[in-house]
Motif scaffolding. Sequence first.
Motif, mmCIF file in Angstrom:
data_model
loop_
_atom_site.group_PDB
_atom_site.id
_atom_site.type_symbol
_atom_site.label_atom_id
_atom_site.label_comp_id
_atom_site.label_asym_id
_atom_site.label_seq_id
_atom_site.Cartn_x
_atom_site.Cartn_y
_atom_site.Cartn_z
ATOM 1 N N ALA A 1 4.030 -3.721 7.480
ATOM 2 C CA ALA A 1 3.005 -4.316 7.190
ATOM 3 C C ALA A 1 2.319 -3.533 5.873
ATOM 4 C CB ALA A 1 2.125 -4.497 8.277
ATOM 5 N N VAL A 2 2.276 -2.109 6.093
ATOM 6 C CA VAL A 2 0.902 -1.217 4.892
ATOM 7 C C VAL A 2 2.209 -1.338 3.846
ATOM 8 C CG1 VAL A 2 1.767 0.823 7.227
ATOM 9 C CG2 VAL A 2 2.960 0.586 5.467
ATOM 10 N N PHE A 3 2.761 -2.426 3.702
ATOM 11 C CA PHE A 3 2.795 -2.169 2.074
ATOM 12 C C PHE A 3 1.971 -3.757 1.505
ATOM 13 C CE2 PHE A 3 7.072 -0.398 3.089
ATOM 14 C CZ PHE A 3 7.884 0.099 2.288
ATOM 15 N N THR A 4 1.312 -4.207 2.657
ATOM 16 C CA THR A 4 1.208 -5.449 2.001
ATOM 17 C C THR A 4 -0.862 -5.157 2.709
ATOM 18 O OG1 THR A 4 1.834 -6.903 3.582
ATOM 19 C CG2 THR A 4 2.521 -6.722 1.711
ATOM 20 N N SER A 5 -0.839 -4.487 3.698
ATOM 21 C CA SER A 5 -2.292 -4.878 3.348
ATOM 22 C C SER A 5 -2.857 -4.217 3.409
ATOM 23 C CB SER A 5 -2.283 -4.318 5.643
ATOM 24 O OG SER A 5 -3.470 -4.437 5.996
ATOM 25 N N PRO A 6 -3.969 -4.304 2.792
ATOM 26 C CA PRO A 6 -4.891 -3.627 1.913
ATOM 27 C C PRO A 6 -6.267 -3.389 2.348
ATOM 28 C CG PRO A 6 -6.043 -5.660 2.309
ATOM 29 C CD PRO A 6 -5.309 -6.338 2.816
ATOM 30 N N SER A 7 -6.081 -3.234 3.503
ATOM 31 C CA SER A 7 -7.459 -2.293 5.092
ATOM 32 C C SER A 7 -6.914 -2.016 6.402
ATOM 33 C CB SER A 7 -8.666 -3.202 5.208
ATOM 34 O OG SER A 7 -8.252 -4.213 6.125
ATOM 35 N N ALA A 8 -7.322 -1.483 7.364
ATOM 36 C CA ALA A 8 -6.961 -1.468 8.721
ATOM 37 C C ALA A 8 -6.444 -2.476 8.997
ATOM 38 C CB ALA A 8 -7.688 -0.534 9.784
ATOM 39 N N PHE A 9 -5.392 -2.612 10.203
ATOM 40 C CA PHE A 9 -5.356 -3.820 10.964
ATOM 41 C C PHE A 9 -5.222 -2.418 12.537
ATOM 42 C CE2 PHE A 9 -1.583 -2.268 8.536
ATOM 43 C CZ PHE A 9 -0.257 -2.315 9.552
ATOM 44 N N THR A 10 -4.460 -3.923 13.494
ATOM 45 C CA THR A 10 -4.454 -2.854 14.798
ATOM 46 C C THR A 10 -3.267 -3.768 14.821
ATOM 47 O OG1 THR A 10 -5.633 -5.068 15.850
ATOM 48 C CG2 THR A 10 -6.617 -3.573 15.688
ATOM 49 N N TRP A 11 -2.539 -2.793 16.785
ATOM 50 C CA TRP A 11 -1.543 -3.247 16.955
ATOM 51 C C TRP A 11 -0.961 -4.954 17.263
ATOM 52 C CZ3 TRP A 11 1.228 1.503 20.462
ATOM 53 C CH2 TRP A 11 1.701 2.500 19.265
ATOM 54 N N ARG A 12 -2.174 -5.149 18.142
ATOM 55 C CA ARG A 12 -1.974 -6.686 18.681
ATOM 56 C C ARG A 12 -2.780 -7.665 17.671
ATOM 57 N NH1 ARG A 12 -7.737 -7.863 22.030
ATOM 58 N NH2 ARG A 12 -6.666 -6.122 23.528
ATOM 59 N N GLU A 13 -3.073 -7.410 16.243
ATOM 60 C CA GLU A 13 -2.788 -8.132 15.176
ATOM 61 C C GLU A 13 -1.428 -8.127 14.743
ATOM 62 O OE1 GLU A 13 -7.780 -7.678 13.097
ATOM 63 O OE2 GLU A 13 -5.913 -6.375 12.630
ATOM 64 N N ILE A 14 -0.425 -7.079 14.714
ATOM 65 C CA ILE A 14 0.631 -7.292 14.228
ATOM 66 C C ILE A 14 1.619 -7.965 15.034
ATOM 67 C CG2 ILE A 14 2.359 -5.688 13.446
ATOM 68 C CD1 ILE A 14 -0.025 -6.662 11.203
ATOM 69 N N GLU A 15 1.779 -7.468 16.358
ATOM 70 C CA GLU A 15 2.366 -7.546 17.624
ATOM 71 C C GLU A 15 2.299 -9.416 17.641
ATOM 72 O OE1 GLU A 15 3.829 -6.785 22.064
ATOM 73 O OE2 GLU A 15 1.578 -6.725 21.343
#
Length: 258
Positions: A97-111
Amino acid sequence: MVSDRAESTAQNAPLVDADRAALDFFREATNATTLAALTESFARAAGAAGFSRGTCYHVATPGQPVAMRQLFGWNLGGWGRHYAESKLSRYDPAVQAVFTSPSAFTWREIEERAPKSGKQVFEQARAFNARGGLVVPIHGPLGDVMGVTLISENDQEFDHHTRMNMQVAATIFASRGLALSEIEREVSTDPGLSRREIQCVFWINEGKTDWEIGRILGISEDTVAFHLKNAKTKLGVARRSQIPIAAWLRGVLLDERA
């Protein structure tokens, strides 16, 4: 009325402490002369926001195969070794996700939207008491992709204010850390730690006290303290908390349990 005000003050206290720690880091980062000092300062700011561990890693360089490698961090312990040895970065949806996300995100959101293999990465993390995380993507001006992952022992939500503070702080940590690590690699020499000193350093990184290290290695607590004093001198650090970081950068922080 007084009760309501006291309750509001108590609720806002953690936020105020986190803001103060972040501001301290912003000031200290500019003046940090070693990666160990920078990491210690950032760890305090992250700790005030609820994070107990962290790592900065490089994911990709334009024109080269994608290959994640850890650069620097603190308190990763068993989870960091397991992650590396099991090559979990191949399945970790947070890395992808670091390739496409412009800002910080949580594990929960990705999981929530990860495939089964990705969900298993988070399940394994929880087995090492890494229950929540905030990931800050960092895209360099020349196309390099990096990330800073902050780990919490609680599966908690992080509000917008915390995310913004940590995004700015993590970006500074990564950029300043890269510069300092380059400088230290150029001037570093073999610190010449003995095997026993390396063993003591390893167990410090595992969170053990001098007494516990002595029990593990079959030596006295005073002998452990003596070895660690020598290690500090050889590694050029002033505080015990800086020893594992300096040893890791010099390539002498090995798995000495065998």
